[in-house]
Design an enzyme around this catalytic site. Sequence first.
Site, PDB file in Angstrom:
ATOM      1  N   LYS A  11       0.818  -1.219   0.000  1.00 59.97           N
ATOM      2  CA  LYS A  11       0.000   0.000   0.000  1.00 59.97           C
ATOM      3  C   LYS A  11       0.859   1.280   0.000  1.00 59.97           C
ATOM      4  O   LYS A  11       2.071   1.210   0.217  1.00 59.97           O
ATOM      5  CB  LYS A  11      -0.934  -0.038   1.221  1.00 59.97           C
ATOM      6  N   TYR A  51     -12.539  -2.283  -3.745  1.00 65.02           N
ATOM      7  CA  TYR A  51     -13.053  -2.320  -2.365  1.00 65.02           C
ATOM      8  C   TYR A  51     -14.574  -2.209  -2.292  1.00 65.02           C
ATOM      9  O   TYR A  51     -15.108  -1.855  -1.242  1.00 65.02           O
ATOM     10  CB  TYR A  51     -12.396  -1.212  -1.547  1.00 65.02           C
ATOM     11  N   ASN A 114      -2.067   0.103   6.711  1.00 63.87           N
ATOM     12  CA  ASN A 114      -1.556  -1.165   7.265  1.00 63.87           C
ATOM     13  C   ASN A 114      -0.678  -1.947   6.285  1.00 63.87           C
ATOM     14  O   ASN A 114      -0.594  -3.164   6.351  1.00 63.87           O
ATOM     15  CB  ASN A 114      -2.703  -2.009   7.833  1.00 63.87           C
ATOM     16  N   HIS A 117      -2.194  -5.593   1.574  1.00 68.84           N
ATOM     17  CA  HIS A 117      -3.479  -6.269   1.404  1.00 68.84           C
ATOM     18  C   HIS A 117      -3.192  -7.674   0.913  1.00 68.84           C
ATOM     19  O   HIS A 117      -2.267  -7.876   0.119  1.00 68.84           O
ATOM     20  CB  HIS A 117      -4.350  -5.562   0.355  1.00 68.84           C
ATOM     21  N   GLU A 128      -9.468 -10.869  -7.815  1.00 67.05           N
ATOM     22  CA  GLU A 128      -8.576  -9.714  -7.606  1.00 67.05           C
ATOM     23  C   GLU A 128      -7.397  -9.740  -8.588  1.00 67.05           C
ATOM     24  O   GLU A 128      -7.013  -8.703  -9.134  1.00 67.05           O
ATOM     25  CB  GLU A 128      -8.091  -9.685  -6.154  1.00 67.05           C
TER      26      GLU A 128
HETATM   27  P1  CMP Z   1      -7.505  -4.661   3.383  1.00 69.68           P
HETATM   28  O1  CMP Z   1      -7.048  -6.053   3.616  1.00 69.68           O
HETATM   29  O2  CMP Z   1      -6.850  -3.934   2.269  1.00 69.68           O
HETATM   30  O3  CMP Z   1      -9.078  -4.683   3.131  1.00 69.68           O
HETATM   31  C1  CMP Z   1      -9.956  -3.707   3.635  1.00 69.68           C
HETATM   32  C2  CMP Z   1      -9.227  -2.596   4.309  1.00 69.68           C
HETATM   33  O4  CMP Z   1     -10.023  -1.715   5.032  1.00 69.68           O
HETATM   34  C3  CMP Z   1      -8.305  -3.186   5.349  1.00 69.68           C
HETATM   35  O5  CMP Z   1      -7.231  -3.830   4.706  1.00 69.68           O
HETATM   36  C4  CMP Z   1      -7.958  -1.976   6.184  1.00 69.68           C
HETATM   37  O6  CMP Z   1      -6.790  -1.324   5.754  1.00 69.68           O
HETATM   38  C5  CMP Z   1      -9.161  -1.091   5.949  1.00 69.68           C
HETATM   39  N1  CMP Z   1      -9.876  -0.879   7.196  1.00 69.68           N
HETATM   40  C6  CMP Z   1     -10.444  -1.810   7.969  1.00 69.68           C
HETATM   41  N2  CMP Z   1     -10.982  -1.226   9.065  1.00 69.68           N
HETATM   42  C7  CMP Z   1     -10.718   0.100   8.965  1.00 69.68           C
HETATM   43  C8  CMP Z   1     -11.011   1.222   9.772  1.00 69.68           C
HETATM   44  N3  CMP Z   1     -11.687   1.087  10.915  1.00 69.68           N
HETATM   45  N4  CMP Z   1     -10.578   2.421   9.358  1.00 69.68           N
HETATM   46  C9  CMP Z   1      -9.887   2.558   8.183  1.00 69.68           C
HETATM   47  N5  CMP Z   1      -9.593   1.536   7.384  1.00 69.68           N
HETATM   48  C10 CMP Z   1      -9.999   0.308   7.767  1.00 69.68           C
END
Ligand code: CMP
Length: 140
Positions: A11, A51, A114, A117, A128
Amino acid sequence: MATERTFSILKPDATARNLTGAVNAVIEEAGLRIVAQRRIRMSDAQAKKFYEVHAERPFYGELVEFMTSGPVVVQVLEGENAVAKYREVMGATNPAQAAEGTIRQKFAKSVGENTVHGSDSLENAAIEIKQFFDEKDIVG
Ligand code: CMP
């Protein structure tokens, strides 16, 4: 166990901190093979579509904004049990809950930023991967 493919994204928080190589090292040390990789700028439309399962969530707008805020590295990973293996290697979505040695424990800044993904199922992995790669560009 079968050889599987999973889809991965490094990311914008990872590319901004020059962590592509460091994250890839964790992936490769875990025995997953990077069989396709491309650095791209995700468009608003691509991020919204990718998403769309989260469209009703309160963080959807923020998530799309973040994923389009800088370059990302999209990847296909291959290996035994790759979907579950990569989820284990990434660690919990919230880095505060991520196990020692996982990518998110080492590098993630927050639940939103984070670092990585990974697909949550074999079925979603195929969907995907198709959004970002042609089969001919995947070299196993
Ligand atoms: P990802 O695996 O990319 O799939 C969905 C994403 O939503 C997840 O990783 C997080 O980065 C994001 N996400 C989940 N919960 C929250 C939250 N409370 N606030 C912001 N982003 C979120």
